[in-house]
Design a protein around this motif. Structure first.
Motif, short mmCIF file in Angstrom:
data_model
loop_
_atom_site.label_atom_id
_atom_site.label_comp_id
_atom_site.label_asym_id
_atom_site.label_seq_id
_atom_site.Cartn_x
_atom_site.Cartn_y
_atom_site.Cartn_z
N THR A 77 41.37 46.70 36.48
CA THR A 77 41.72 45.38 35.97
C THR A 77 40.43 44.57 35.94
OG1 THR A 77 43.92 45.52 36.97
CG2 THR A 77 43.18 43.34 36.28
N VAL A 78 40.08 44.12 34.74
CA VAL A 78 38.81 43.44 34.52
C VAL A 78 39.10 41.98 34.18
CG1 VAL A 78 36.73 43.37 33.09
CG2 VAL A 78 37.77 45.57 33.69
N TYR A 79 38.33 41.09 34.80
CA TYR A 79 38.46 39.65 34.56
C TYR A 79 37.18 39.17 33.90
CZ TYR A 79 42.07 40.48 38.01
OH TYR A 79 43.15 40.98 38.68
N LEU A 80 37.32 38.57 32.72
CA LEU A 80 36.18 38.06 31.96
C LEU A 80 36.29 36.55 31.80
CD1 LEU A 80 35.73 40.46 28.89
CD2 LEU A 80 34.11 40.04 30.73
N VAL A 81 35.19 35.85 32.06
CA VAL A 81 35.17 34.41 31.88
C VAL A 81 35.16 34.06 30.39
CG1 VAL A 81 33.78 32.32 32.24
CG2 VAL A 81 34.11 33.94 34.11
N ARG A 91 43.76 50.38 31.82
CA ARG A 91 42.94 49.19 32.01
C ARG A 91 43.66 47.97 31.47
NH1 ARG A 91 37.48 48.70 28.55
NH2 ARG A 91 38.99 48.30 26.91
N ALA A 92 43.45 46.86 32.12
CA ALA A 92 43.83 45.55 31.60
C ALA A 92 42.57 44.69 31.65
CB ALA A 92 44.93 44.93 32.45
N THR A 93 42.37 43.90 30.61
CA THR A 93 41.26 42.96 30.58
C THR A 93 41.85 41.58 30.39
OG1 THR A 93 39.82 44.63 29.59
CG2 THR A 93 39.10 42.33 29.44
N VAL A 94 41.52 40.69 31.30
CA VAL A 94 42.13 39.36 31.33
C VAL A 94 41.05 38.30 31.21
CG1 VAL A 94 43.56 37.82 32.72
CG2 VAL A 94 43.89 40.29 32.89
N GLY A 95 41.25 37.36 30.31
CA GLY A 95 40.36 36.21 30.22
C GLY A 95 40.76 35.20 31.28
N VAL A 96 39.78 34.73 32.04
CA VAL A 96 40.06 33.78 33.12
C VAL A 96 39.22 32.51 32.92
CG1 VAL A 96 40.71 35.56 34.78
CG2 VAL A 96 38.32 34.86 34.63
N ALA A 97 39.68 31.44 33.52
CA ALA A 97 38.98 30.16 33.40
C ALA A 97 37.66 30.16 34.15
CB ALA A 97 39.87 29.03 33.91
N GLY A 98 37.55 30.96 35.18
CA GLY A 98 36.30 31.01 35.92
C GLY A 98 36.36 32.02 37.04
N LEU A 99 35.20 32.41 37.51
CA LEU A 99 35.02 33.26 38.68
C LEU A 99 34.04 32.52 39.59
CD1 LEU A 99 34.53 36.70 36.87
CD2 LEU A 99 36.54 35.99 38.19
N VAL A 100 33.79 33.08 40.76
CA VAL A 100 32.79 32.48 41.64
C VAL A 100 31.46 32.46 40.89
CG1 VAL A 100 31.54 32.77 43.81
CG2 VAL A 100 33.99 33.26 43.71
N ARG A 119 30.30 36.39 35.59
CA ARG A 119 31.06 36.30 34.34
C ARG A 119 32.09 37.41 34.22
NH1 ARG A 119 29.20 33.27 30.46
NH2 ARG A 119 29.66 34.76 28.82
N ILE A 120 32.05 38.38 35.16
CA ILE A 120 32.96 39.51 35.10
C ILE A 120 33.24 40.00 36.51
CG2 ILE A 120 31.08 41.19 34.78
CD1 ILE A 120 32.99 42.74 32.87
N GLU A 121 34.45 40.49 36.71
CA GLU A 121 34.86 41.08 38.00
C GLU A 121 35.86 42.19 37.69
OE1 GLU A 121 36.96 39.78 42.24
OE2 GLU A 121 36.24 38.24 40.86
N VAL A 122 35.87 43.21 38.53
CA VAL A 122 36.82 44.32 38.35
C VAL A 122 37.43 44.70 39.68
CG1 VAL A 122 35.11 46.19 38.61
CG2 VAL A 122 37.17 46.59 37.27
N GLU A 123 38.70 45.08 39.66
CA GLU A 123 39.32 45.73 40.80
C GLU A 123 39.83 47.07 40.29
OE1 GLU A 123 42.60 43.45 42.33
OE2 GLU A 123 43.40 43.08 40.36
N VAL A 124 39.72 48.09 41.12
CA VAL A 124 40.11 49.43 40.69
C VAL A 124 41.02 50.09 41.71
CG1 VAL A 124 37.97 49.77 39.36
CG2 VAL A 124 38.15 50.67 41.68
N THR A 125 41.79 51.04 41.18
CA THR A 125 42.59 51.94 42.00
C THR A 125 42.13 53.35 41.67
OG1 THR A 125 44.48 50.46 41.89
CG2 THR A 125 44.92 52.73 42.54
N ALA A 126 41.88 54.15 42.71
CA ALA A 126 41.45 55.53 42.52
C ALA A 126 42.45 56.44 43.21
CB ALA A 126 40.04 55.74 43.10
#
Length: 126
Positions: A77-81, A104-113, A117-124
């Protein structure tokens, strides 16, 4: 029963109250990772491409600490500003997961720390 991995060799602990990695029922859940350059501890410079590469290098190092690799990732799951960064990030993702890519899911977000500009969480899967 879920099992948190409290420390990872050579990897700084996270900032906050959460587990970086939890194992449960044959799956490994990795908390959100950002594009820190391991040499500097700062966001990778050069735009979304280098930041994406650094982010997945951080994912890889954490997975390797528990005996896994990117090829074991089954979900991202990817978060893009800024969704206009999608083509550049997607190109790097395609290189890293050229064979049998994860869901995969890619989500537009209002902001991250800041300044990420990008963050990902994964499951393996183990």
């Amino acid at each position: 029963m879920p099992k948190s991995v409290p420390t990872l060799p050579g990897i700084q602990p996270g900032h906050g109250t959460y587990s970086q990695i939890v194992e449960a029922n044959g799956f490994v859940f990795l908390a959100g990772q950002v594009g820190d350059d391991p040499a500097t501890g700062e966001v990778a410079i050069g735009g979304i491409g280098p930041e994406t590469r650094a982010m997945f290098a951080n994912v890889r190092s954490r997975l390797q600490a528990v005996g896994l690799d990117l090829s074991d990732v089954v979900r991202a799951t990817v978060y893009l500003v800024d969704m206009t960064d999608w083509p550049a990030y997607n190109a790097v993702f395609g290189e890293l997961f050229a064979v049998d890519p994860p869901t995969r899911a890619t989500v537009g977000v209002a902001g991250l720390v800041e300044p990420y500009r990008i963050e990902v969480e994964v499951t393996a899967a183990r």
